[in-house]
Design a protein around this motif. Sequence first.
Motif, PDB file in Angstrom:
ATOM      1  N   VAL A 193       0.839  -1.204   0.000  1.00 42.23           N
ATOM      2  CA  VAL A 193       0.000   0.000   0.000  1.00 42.23           C
ATOM      3  C   VAL A 193       0.872   1.252   0.000  1.00 42.23           C
ATOM      4  CG1 VAL A 193      -1.804   1.256   1.229  1.00 42.23           C
ATOM      5  CG2 VAL A 193      -1.846  -1.251   1.163  1.00 42.23           C
ATOM      6  N   GLY A 194       1.981   1.204   0.747  1.00 40.43           N
ATOM      7  CA  GLY A 194       2.873   2.358   0.769  1.00 40.43           C
ATOM      8  C   GLY A 194       3.429   2.681  -0.601  1.00 40.43           C
ATOM      9  N   GLU A 195       3.787   1.643  -1.359  1.00 41.20           N
ATOM     10  CA  GLU A 195       4.303   1.851  -2.712  1.00 41.20           C
ATOM     11  C   GLU A 195       3.229   2.426  -3.631  1.00 41.20           C
ATOM     12  OE1 GLU A 195       7.222   1.855  -5.701  1.00 41.20           O
ATOM     13  OE2 GLU A 195       7.391   1.499  -3.529  1.00 41.20           O
ATOM     14  N   ALA A 196       2.001   1.911  -3.523  1.00 37.68           N
ATOM     15  CA  ALA A 196       0.905   2.422  -4.346  1.00 37.68           C
ATOM     16  C   ALA A 196       0.646   3.903  -4.049  1.00 37.68           C
ATOM     17  CB  ALA A 196      -0.363   1.598  -4.100  1.00 37.68           C
ATOM     18  N   CYS A 197       0.661   4.273  -2.761  1.00 38.94           N
ATOM     19  CA  CYS A 197       0.419   5.666  -2.394  1.00 38.94           C
ATOM     20  C   CYS A 197       1.593   6.556  -2.800  1.00 38.94           C
ATOM     21  CB  CYS A 197       0.176   5.780  -0.889  1.00 38.94           C
ATOM     22  SG  CYS A 197      -1.341   4.976  -0.327  1.00 38.94           S
ATOM     23  N   ALA A 198       2.816   6.050  -2.629  1.00 34.99           N
ATOM     24  CA  ALA A 198       3.989   6.825  -3.029  1.00 34.99           C
ATOM     25  C   ALA A 198       3.987   7.086  -4.536  1.00 34.99           C
ATOM     26  CB  ALA A 198       5.265   6.091  -2.618  1.00 34.99           C
ATOM     27  N   ASN A 199       3.547   6.102  -5.312  1.00 35.10           N
ATOM     28  CA  ASN A 199       3.450   6.299  -6.757  1.00 35.10           C
ATOM     29  C   ASN A 199       2.456   7.408  -7.096  1.00 35.10           C
ATOM     30  OD1 ASN A 199       5.324   4.338  -7.401  1.00 35.10           O
ATOM     31  ND2 ASN A 199       3.799   2.705  -7.635  1.00 35.10           N
ATOM     32  N   ALA A 200       1.326   7.417  -6.388  1.00 35.82           N
ATOM     33  CA  ALA A 200       0.331   8.470  -6.626  1.00 35.82           C
ATOM     34  C   ALA A 200       0.902   9.843  -6.269  1.00 35.82           C
ATOM     35  CB  ALA A 200      -0.931   8.193  -5.818  1.00 35.82           C
ATOM     36  N   VAL A 201       1.636   9.911  -5.161  1.00 33.43           N
ATOM     37  CA  VAL A 201       2.248  11.179  -4.760  1.00 33.43           C
ATOM     38  C   VAL A 201       3.226  11.657  -5.827  1.00 33.43           C
ATOM     39  CG1 VAL A 201       3.827  12.239  -3.096  1.00 33.43           C
ATOM     40  CG2 VAL A 201       1.936  10.804  -2.290  1.00 33.43           C
ATOM     41  N   GLU A 202       4.005  10.714  -6.368  1.00 34.03           N
ATOM     42  CA  GLU A 202       5.060  11.099  -7.317  1.00 34.03           C
ATOM     43  C   GLU A 202       4.528  11.388  -8.712  1.00 34.03           C
ATOM     44  OE1 GLU A 202       9.332   9.390  -9.042  1.00 34.03           O
ATOM     45  OE2 GLU A 202       8.124   8.187  -7.640  1.00 34.03           O
ATOM     46  N   HIS A 203       3.545  10.610  -9.169  1.00 35.78           N
ATOM     47  CA  HIS A 203       3.169  10.660 -10.581  1.00 35.78           C
ATOM     48  C   HIS A 203       1.839  11.343 -10.872  1.00 35.78           C
ATOM     49  CE1 HIS A 203       6.550   8.078 -11.496  1.00 35.78           C
ATOM     50  NE2 HIS A 203       6.121   7.176 -10.628  1.00 35.78           N
ATOM     51  N   ALA A 204       0.912  11.377  -9.912  1.00 37.41           N
ATOM     52  CA  ALA A 204      -0.442  11.821 -10.254  1.00 37.41           C
ATOM     53  C   ALA A 204      -0.588  13.333 -10.304  1.00 37.41           C
ATOM     54  CB  ALA A 204      -1.446  11.248  -9.244  1.00 37.41           C
ATOM     55  N   TYR A 205       0.123  14.042  -9.430  1.00 42.56           N
ATOM     56  CA  TYR A 205      -0.064  15.482  -9.311  1.00 42.56           C
ATOM     57  C   TYR A 205       1.285  16.192  -9.293  1.00 42.56           C
ATOM     58  CZ  TYR A 205      -4.592  13.812  -7.526  1.00 42.56           C
ATOM     59  OH  TYR A 205      -5.797  13.176  -7.361  1.00 42.56           O
ATOM     60  N   GLY A 206       1.208  17.492  -9.257  1.00 46.45           N
ATOM     61  CA  GLY A 206       2.398  18.309  -9.091  1.00 46.45           C
ATOM     62  C   GLY A 206       2.764  18.431  -7.617  1.00 46.45           C
ATOM     63  N   PRO A 207       3.650  19.382  -7.290  1.00 40.74           N
ATOM     64  CA  PRO A 207       4.127  19.525  -5.903  1.00 40.74           C
ATOM     65  C   PRO A 207       3.020  19.828  -4.896  1.00 40.74           C
ATOM     66  CG  PRO A 207       5.537  20.739  -7.430  1.00 40.74           C
ATOM     67  CD  PRO A 207       4.343  20.288  -8.211  1.00 40.74           C
ATOM     68  N   ARG A 208       1.932  20.433  -5.343  1.00 37.12           N
ATOM     69  CA  ARG A 208       0.861  20.789  -4.410  1.00 37.12           C
ATOM     70  C   ARG A 208      -0.047  19.617  -4.068  1.00 37.12           C
ATOM     71  NH1 ARG A 208      -1.184  26.828  -6.334  1.00 37.12           N
ATOM     72  NH2 ARG A 208       0.838  27.881  -6.034  1.00 37.12           N
ATOM     73  N   GLY A 209       0.108  18.509  -4.780  1.00 27.64           N
ATOM     74  CA  GLY A 209      -0.699  17.338  -4.473  1.00 27.64           C
ATOM     75  C   GLY A 209      -2.125  17.455  -4.964  1.00 27.64           C
ATOM     76  N   GLY A 210      -2.936  16.520  -4.490  1.00 34.81           N
ATOM     77  CA  GLY A 210      -4.343  16.456  -4.862  1.00 34.81           C
ATOM     78  C   GLY A 210      -5.013  15.383  -4.035  1.00 34.81           C
ATOM     79  N   PRO A 211      -6.281  15.117  -4.268  1.00 31.11           N
ATOM     80  CA  PRO A 211      -7.003  14.147  -3.442  1.00 31.11           C
ATOM     81  C   PRO A 211      -6.537  12.711  -3.685  1.00 31.11           C
ATOM     82  CG  PRO A 211      -8.394  14.935  -5.231  1.00 31.11           C
ATOM     83  CD  PRO A 211      -7.166  15.779  -5.256  1.00 31.11           C
ATOM     84  N   LEU A 212      -6.395  11.975  -2.574  1.00 35.62           N
ATOM     85  CA  LEU A 212      -6.017  10.560  -2.630  1.00 35.62           C
ATOM     86  C   LEU A 212      -6.905   9.800  -1.659  1.00 35.62           C
ATOM     87  CD1 LEU A 212      -4.065   8.365  -3.696  1.00 35.62           C
ATOM     88  CD2 LEU A 212      -2.564   8.925  -1.750  1.00 35.62           C
TER      89      LEU A 212
END
Length: 536
Positions: free
Chosen positions: A451-470
């Motif tokens: 789960v940590g890897e899946a969430c880390a991938n979303a942090v790295e690839h899904a959005y820019g530095p400001r993030g987004g909903p997860l």
Amino acid sequence: MSRSVGSDNAEERLRRIEAVTDTTLAHLAVEELLEELLKRVRDILDADTATVLLVDGGGQNLIATASSGIEEEVRQGVRIRVGRGFAGRIAARREPLVLERVSPATVANPLLWQKGIQSLAGVPLVAGGELLGVLHIGRISGDPFTSRDVELLQLAADRVALATRARRSHVERAAASALQRSLLPARLPRIPGLELSARYAPGEGGSVSGDWYDVFTLPSGWLCVAIGDVVGRGLTAATVMSRMRTAMRSFAIDSADPSEALSKADRHVRHFEPQTMATIAYAMWEPSLERMHLSLAGHLAPVMAPAGGVAALAEVPIDPPVGVGSAPLRRNTTVIDVPPGATVLFYTDGLVERRHRPLDAGLKLLRDSVVSGPTETVCSTVMARLVGNDPTDDDIAVLALRRQTPEELRTMDLDVDAVPESLSDIRSALRRWLPAVGASEDDVADLLVVVGEACANAVEHAYGPRGGPLNIRLEAGEDEVRVTVKDSGNWREPRGRLRGKGTQLMRQLSDELHVEHDPHGTTVHIRRRLAGGDPP
């Protein structure tokens, strides 16, 4: 030429003095009120200057707060030691004083003789037996002030003191209330496996006291709960309370158990707040939520109510409050089992103490009122039975926590921002939730990676530095756990030649892994059979 006013208009001056405060000034702030009053005093007593100096919080200095005709006193932050100089002597003796000649030998403030003031008259500002400060007036030329001038000045000062105390009390109450509201948690944290609710009710007198509570997590995954009461009322107590709350958070980071944190708080108070005493109940919950480590510094013990059982006060030794004595004390920590479904209720003494009711009676009523169940219901029932319509002049803080049962935890949703800082919160949530639904240590270790890897991938690839909903959805079946990690971003292509190892590891540690990409985002489906379950 004489500037004294004849006796033919003495009655008119007295009438104007008596009306020096009126309803037209009711809307003004303290400083504005004083400035307007000083203009009237100057006019009535034919003075060139008029100044109010108020006693500071420590009672050791007079601070120039408002002035008319010598505004530099306020702008330059003039401060006079009580007992020193013209104004200081008036404050120390609480008696009027007249100076017929102003010089460096008779006044401490050089602005007075630099301004060319020749004579001064000053009186203490006293209201309700409390010294608020000093009011003095000055003349650049003309006759010195007479005894009649001083009588009228004292009459004006009495009215100024009453108006100042009333206005300042109102301002301090508003400031203390705003400070306390800003420091009490606007929203309790969401802790997987734990249900939380709280209440705060100010006393009827309108003067805020130092009651507070706090709930926060540590990087280790431990949960910290604190509730306390600083002795005293008003802005001073609220200010000390704010520093105490901040200090407890700091001590919690580097403390192995609650008694250690409270010992640090005790040393802090005795050194930095030597006139302060406070009671604190401080608990640290293990990441599994199965045990609570509790230490009491003069605070009443919390009520424990097991599911379907009878509530009782936690059997914990009560050590002295923080700030008591001059030497470090040995404090105690008690470890308490918290079974699933149990409720723990923390509170301040305003809930159980009443003038017409012994403390033991209040505690018995509290025990009889607590039944484990939804924490909102627990708080409402407690406040209804122990407070009801009975006014109290003390503040009340109540904090209820209930450990949820495995049945309640079969499904859980975590909504976080897709930023690196959220990853530790996700891991902490998993460490609490997985054991509660039957996961073994190996299951927990593997799923933390997947789960940590899946969430880390979303942090790295899904959005820019400001993030987004997860969103992370956790579901427990009879012998398996399903996790869905969903974002709504647009994935960037992996960078580097050696990328993709994380996905390979995720497949090895899970029984099923499926990734879906669509225009609305990416969803990762994870299934892990728990140890002891039958193979699919």
